[in-house]
Write an enzyme that holds these catalytic residues in place. Structure first.
Site, PDB file in Angstrom:
ATOM      1  N   ASP A 262       0.942   5.326  -0.180  1.00 22.50           N
ATOM      2  CA  ASP A 262       0.152   6.447  -0.214  1.00 22.50           C
ATOM      3  C   ASP A 262       0.798   7.425  -1.407  1.00 22.50           C
ATOM      4  O   ASP A 262       1.873   7.856  -1.409  1.00 22.50           O
ATOM      5  CB  ASP A 262       0.218   7.013   1.014  1.00 22.50           C
ATOM      6  CG  ASP A 262      -0.500   6.335   2.041  1.00 22.50           C
ATOM      7  OD1 ASP A 262      -1.518   6.353   2.016  1.00 22.50           O
ATOM      8  OD2 ASP A 262       0.055   6.246   3.112  1.00 22.50           O
TER       9      ASP A 262
ATOM     10  N   HIS B 293      -6.422   9.592  -0.791  1.00 21.24           N
ATOM     11  CA  HIS B 293      -7.073   9.770   0.698  1.00 21.24           C
ATOM     12  C   HIS B 293      -6.269  10.372   1.760  1.00 21.24           C
ATOM     13  O   HIS B 293      -6.464   9.990   2.952  1.00 21.24           O
ATOM     14  CB  HIS B 293      -7.570   8.148   1.073  1.00 21.24           C
ATOM     15  CG  HIS B 293      -6.473   7.150   1.160  1.00 21.24           C
ATOM     16  ND1 HIS B 293      -6.331   6.253   0.237  1.00 21.24           N
ATOM     17  CD2 HIS B 293      -5.457   7.036   2.181  1.00 21.24           C
ATOM     18  CE1 HIS B 293      -5.240   5.370   0.761  1.00 21.24           C
ATOM     19  NE2 HIS B 293      -4.892   5.945   1.917  1.00 21.24           N
TER      20      HIS B 293
ATOM     21  N   HIS C 160       0.916  -1.062   0.037  1.00 17.74           N
ATOM     22  CA  HIS C 160      -0.022   0.027  -0.151  1.00 17.74           C
ATOM     23  C   HIS C 160       0.792   1.319  -0.034  1.00 17.74           C
ATOM     24  O   HIS C 160       1.636   1.692   0.964  1.00 17.74           O
ATOM     25  CB  HIS C 160      -0.872  -0.080   1.314  1.00 17.74           C
ATOM     26  CG  HIS C 160      -1.617   1.301   1.379  1.00 17.74           C
ATOM     27  ND1 HIS C 160      -2.760   1.653   0.409  1.00 17.74           N
ATOM     28  CD2 HIS C 160      -1.403   2.242   2.309  1.00 17.74           C
ATOM     29  CE1 HIS C 160      -3.099   2.754   0.967  1.00 17.74           C
ATOM     30  NE2 HIS C 160      -2.331   3.353   2.100  1.00 17.74           N
TER      31      HIS C 160
ATOM     32  N   ASP D   8      -7.294   1.581   2.950  1.00 19.70           N
ATOM     33  CA  ASP D   8      -6.887   2.553   3.919  1.00 19.70           C
ATOM     34  C   ASP D   8      -7.994   3.704   3.769  1.00 19.70           C
ATOM     35  O   ASP D   8      -7.368   4.771   4.358  1.00 19.70           O
ATOM     36  CB  ASP D   8      -5.553   3.104   3.986  1.00 19.70           C
ATOM     37  CG  ASP D   8      -4.777   3.850   4.851  1.00 19.70           C
ATOM     38  OD1 ASP D   8      -5.380   3.724   5.879  1.00 19.70           O
ATOM     39  OD2 ASP D   8      -4.095   4.831   4.632  1.00 19.70           O
TER      40      ASP D   8
END
Length: 1004
Positions: free
Chosen positions: A264, A578, A262, A374
């Site tokens: 970001d 996000h 994951h 997330d």
């Protein structure tokens, strides 16, 4: 038998730490190291490889914050190591507890070929297995000295979050640059002992299996000669063979491990650094796929794939090969892992359009799943968007972070506002950074809430947030857990394989209706107001640009700007990531976002102006262009003509120093403090403001959450409040029919203008805040004389209801919630809407008065002032527009929400511009009019039922239509849906409540 369990377990920990792990690399020699520090932003690979370097030694400091250093490491393999496995150990100064959150590197060969990434849990580079003695070694490392923004004292304000304030002091100490022999037998012994020791610790103390493992571990430790670990490692491993070979019980939980990182797209690092993080991770994962035949890796976010393609073509070539083999899997089908609460209807749809189309165009791959591990909660409108994009599943993990209530399912069908249901899975491992530790696997088994009905769960496996991905150690552990008694079974699988199995074994899981509200991170609806307003403005400018460009293309041959709109959409979608749109990124990210939104506004403004001028032609007729989906000032939706103005507004002064605004529909009283003490709906004879209360009330709260400053607002913030009732000025506005109010508080200043537009039943509140507070929360309150146990909030393609009471802990937890353009409250025969042009957070509370009436208070959230990760969050000038709409139906709320977000545009031209398409029913709202993305010239119209009722409507095309197709979001015909008939350009449609439809009109 004596209980010596703790003795053996302590022995295992010490021997592993102090003897066996150090023996993994029994011999090493230092490499020679030289470095070039790039003077500014990252440079192309060729420039970094060719740069002049200077010697540097281990123990030296290096790396200014956000800098790039190119290390050259050279050496020679000792002749005595011939035939052995040799690796370079390149430790840039790592803290192994911070993978993804500090310095990182990408290793290259001299010809520019990428080898793999370096991070705190991945410091090795394979030189040879076996290696030749005397072999020359030469490697280059592009090292990023990203500072540690969130360290062991998290949420501490720091200037490191922006290149402009971070300083130039070196951040890291070069720790180890060696060639070393890898003893693979010892490495495997470490893994054997870790797997068994971690499994043993999770089994019941009275479990026979735990004691069998304990005795096997004891025998293995007895077999190790602590002065000759390498020479006795195989003997120690043999003592563990039997316990590692015992298969799992038939009823064991089954875990589908998906290699994962994951990443970001921006968070505690800027966008440009994410480009490099993705390249490092992709290089690592393609290398690991070459070494591990069972391993499967999935990567979401088409934007990140596009970055690799654009910026690291050598890595891209390896990625494409692995995708073709089915082992490097595009996941999720979205442009980024976006926030889903705040993006508007079309933006949420375009996340899937651009994401899925990228994977289809590049690889011929279509995703069935939305992959959002997330994201901070999920809007109730999302299920039908997922379905309309051609997907079937949703995965997330974040709901496990909820602080008040434990979500009751891990596998379920999620029902959205229109009735669409999506098969959804929350991995019970409760992390998207699973590392295959025994505690994680055991937690997944214990935690799984669907026992008896299902046996499968998914574990996203690999270091994430800042990237890194799966390690060879994780793969080795998974191999031992494939079929091991006492553990869940672990198998590497693609997301699609997992979902197919999970749905097959549990075809009728429980159903959850409505939003998936995260009981945490509620302040992300307010933090970084400039970013949120930039997003809202960009969404509406894109609507206008597509509408007018399409209309002009059909009517005048105007060149439709396909490439520009595609590029701008992707920019806006990227910034819905996000951590960007929620306001939880570092200062650098939001500084760049504000600049980007300004450029987007300028460019879209140019497209809109050019298209409108092409439509208007030459002339002196004053035209109002109406981009809203409803008639305004007599101008039809999507058309232009002279505006019809009716009515007038008056302002009179009251004896108490206040003012009265009246436009014949609404009479508003403003007291001497600038507070609204009356808003009378003249037709209904109904007062809006609760007795003894005042609206337009600014309220200031202390706001220091227990953690996650930019993310969280804790409920105790309500315990203290300051009503900002003192006014410096309450005077007539410059036009004489408005009221201007100025207040100062702390170090801040607020200027408001209250106005009643002629012929409109709405009080417009324009607020300018010059904000210089710290750890404060600013709200704007309207206490309403209205009794209702629920209220409506706009979401994607409709609205949904939340309670105004707190009967249950689930209701009480929603003390801060999201809306798009409006909230609406209603008694059976009369309602009130509060609309906005760029705020999202709000709260609604109710109280019973002494007179027996109910006061329902709506408060919109304007500004916060957290100090982490951006210590200057929201400092400066902000402008907001809100409107109070008394007597509003839900249809009025929808219409006024569009109105406040799409200001009128006026232009002189030759005459009226007819709409490209019209709809004869206000409840059917057109959200997009555009030309088809394939360049065919077809007109695409997207609309939905917006009132929550069934609708029959006629859509009329203002051009000859040769045919019509009902399509998915990607503008592909729906095979199971018959196209509606076309009668002289008229198309009759029937819609369920909130149903979303896309039509593709072929031009004759």
């Amino acid at each position: 038998m004596h209980d010596d369990r703790t003795l053996v377990e302590a022995r295992l920990r010490r021997v592993l730490d102090e003897r066996i792990r150090p023996a993994v690399y029994p011999e090493s020699v230092p490499l020679e190291v030289a470095v070039w520090h790039a003077p500014g932003e990252p440079v192309p690979v060729a420039e970094g490889l060719a740069a002049d370097v200077e010697p540097i030694t281990v123990g030296s400091r290096w790396g200014a914050p956000w800098g790039t250093s190119w290390f050259r490491v050279t050496g020679t393999v000792p002749e005595a190591w011939a035939g052995r496995t040799v690796e370079a150990i390149l430790d840039l100064g790592f803290d192994e507890n911070m993978p993804g959150f500090q310095c990182e590197g990408l290793v290259y060969r001299p010809d520019g070929t990428p080898v793999k990434g370096l991070n705190p849990r991945n410091q090795w580079v394979r030189i040879g297995a076996p290696v030749q003695g005397g072999e020359e070694v030469r490697l280059h490392v592009e090292a990023a000295s990203n500072p540690v923004v969130m360290d062991y004292r998290p949420f501490t304000p720091t200037p490191l979050g922006d290149l402009e304030t971070a300083g130039r002091d070196p951040q890291y100490t070069l720790a180890r640059m060696d060639l070393a022999v890898l003893d693979e037998t010892v490495w495997h012994l470490v893994t054997d002992l870790e797997v068994l020791g971690e499994l043993m610790a999770e089994l019941p103390v009275d479990s026979p299996r735990r004691w069998e493992i304990l005795r096997a571990v004891e025998r293995a430790l007895d077999a190790v000669d602590l002065q000759d670990v390498g020479g006795t490692a195989e003997r120690a491993r043999s003592r563990l063979t039997d316990v590692l070979a015992v298969p799992a019980v038939p009823s064991a939980h089954r875990i589908s491990a998906v290699g994962h990182a994951h990443i970001d797209s921006a968070w505690l690092w800027p966008l440009r650094e994410t480009v490099r993080k993705v390249a490092r991770t992709a290089a690592n994962m393609t290398a690991l796929l070459d070494d591990e035949p069972d391993f499967v890796f999935a990567m979401s976010q088409a934007q990140q794939w596009a970055w690799v393609k654009e910026h690291r073509p050598e890595v891209w070539a390896r990625v494409k090969k692995a995708v073709a083999e089915g082992r490097f899997v595009p996941a999720g089908g979205m442009w980024v892992e976006s926030d889903t609460n705040m993006p508007g209807s079309e933006a949420m749809a375009r996340q899937f359009v651009h994401g899925k189309r990228f994977f289809l165009d590049e690889f011929g791959v279509e995703n069935d799943e939305a992959w959002l591990p997330d994201t901070f909660g999920f809007a109730a409108g999302l299920p039908q968007i997922i379905k309309a994009a051609g997907s079937r599943y949703l995965l997330t993990q974040k709901i496990s972070w909820s602080r008040t209530n434990s979500f009751p399912h891990h596998t379920f069908r999620w029902e959205g506002i229109d009735g669409t249901r999506i098969f959804t899975h929350f991995p019970p491992v409760d992390t998207y950074n699973c590392s295959m530790r025994g505690a994680e696997i055991a937690h997944a088994v214990r935690n799984f809430k669907d026992k008896g009905a299902a046996r499968h769960s998914l574990a996203p496996t690999g270091w994430g947030d800042g990237g890194g991905g799966t390690t060879r150690e994780m793969v080795a552990k998974a191999a031992r857990l494939r079929d091991l008694e006492g553990s869940a079974t672990v198998t590497w699988e693609t997301p699609s394989a997992f979902f197919a199995k999970a749905e097959a074994e549990n075809p009728e899981p429980p159903v959850w209706v409505g939003e998936l509200y995260l009981e945490l991170h509620r302040a992300t609806l307010t933090s970084q107001a400039g970013t949120k307003q930039g997003n809202r403005r960009s969404e509406h400018l894109l609507r206008e640009a597509e509408l007018w460009a399409a209309t002009a293309a059909v009517r005048t041959g105007f060149p439709y700007p396909y490439a520009d709109l595609d590029r701008i959409w992707k920019t806006v979608l990227l910034h819905q990531f996000h951590d960007i749109l929620p306001g939880s990124s570092i200062a650098w990210v939001h500084r760049e976002a504000r600049a980007t939104y300004a450029r987007v506004a300028d460019e879209l403004g140019g497209i809109i102006d050019a298209a409108q001028r092409a439509l208007a032609g030459e002339g002196s007729v004053p035209l109002l262009f109406n981009a809203a989906p409803h008639t305004r000032s007599g101008v039809p939706a999507g058309g232009a003509r002279p505006a019809e103005v009716s009515g007038r507004t008056t302002r009179t002064e009251r004896p108490d120093g206040g003012h009265v605004l009246d436009n014949g529909l609404l009479r508003v009283g403003v007291d001497a403090r600038g507070l609204v003490d009356s808003a009378l709906d003249l037709a209904a004879g109904r007062e809006t403001i609760a007795p003894g209360r005042t609206g337009n009330l600014l309220q200031l709260h202390q706001d220091l959450p227990n953690m996650w400053d930019a993310w969280d607002v804790d409920e105790f913030y309500r315990n203290t409040v300051t009503d900002l009732t003192d006014a410096d000025e309450v005077t007539p506005g410059d036009d004489g029919v408005t009221v201007r109010i100025v207040r100062t508080f702390g170090a801040s200043r607020v200027t408001q203008v209250l106005s009643l537009p002629p012929g409109e039943k709405r009080l417009v509140v324009d607020t300018e805040v010059d904000w210089h507070e710290t750890e404060k929360f600013l709200k704007l309150a309207f206490p309403l004389d209205l009794h209702t146990d629920r209220y409506a909030s706009e979401t994607q393609f409709g609205h949904f209801f939340r309670p105004t009471h707190t009967n249950t802990s689930w209701e009480a937890a929603k003390f801060e919630a999201c809306n798009h353009r409006f909230v609406h409250l209603q008694e059976p025969d009369w309602g009130v809407a509060v609309v906005n042009d760029g705020t999202y957070g709000h709260d609604v509370t109710r109280a019973v008065r002494g007179d027996g009436g109910t006061t329902t208070t709506v408060r919109v959230s304007l500004l916060r002032a957290p100090r982490f990760p951006d210590p200057e969050t929201d400092q400066g000038v902000h402008r907001f527009r809100h409107a109070l709409v008394p007597g509003a139906s839900i249809g009025d709320a929808v219409r006024e929400g569009w109105r406040v977000n799409l200001p009128e545009r006026r232009l002189h031209g030759a005459g009226e511009v007819a709409p490209l398409v019209t709809v004869d029913r206000d409840s059917v709202v057109v959200t997009a009019v555009k030309l088809a993305d394939d360049g065919s010239g077809d007109v695409v119209v997207r609309f939905h039922e917006a009132h929550g009722a069934r609708a029959r409507a006629t859509l009329t095309a203002g051009f000859p239509v040769a045919g019509v197709e009902v399509t998915d979001l990607l503008e592909r015909p729906l095979a199971d849906t018959a196209p509606p008939a076309v009668d002289d350009g008229r198309i009759t449609v029937r819609l369920r409540p909130f149903e979303l439809t896309t039509l593709r009109l072929k031009r004759a």
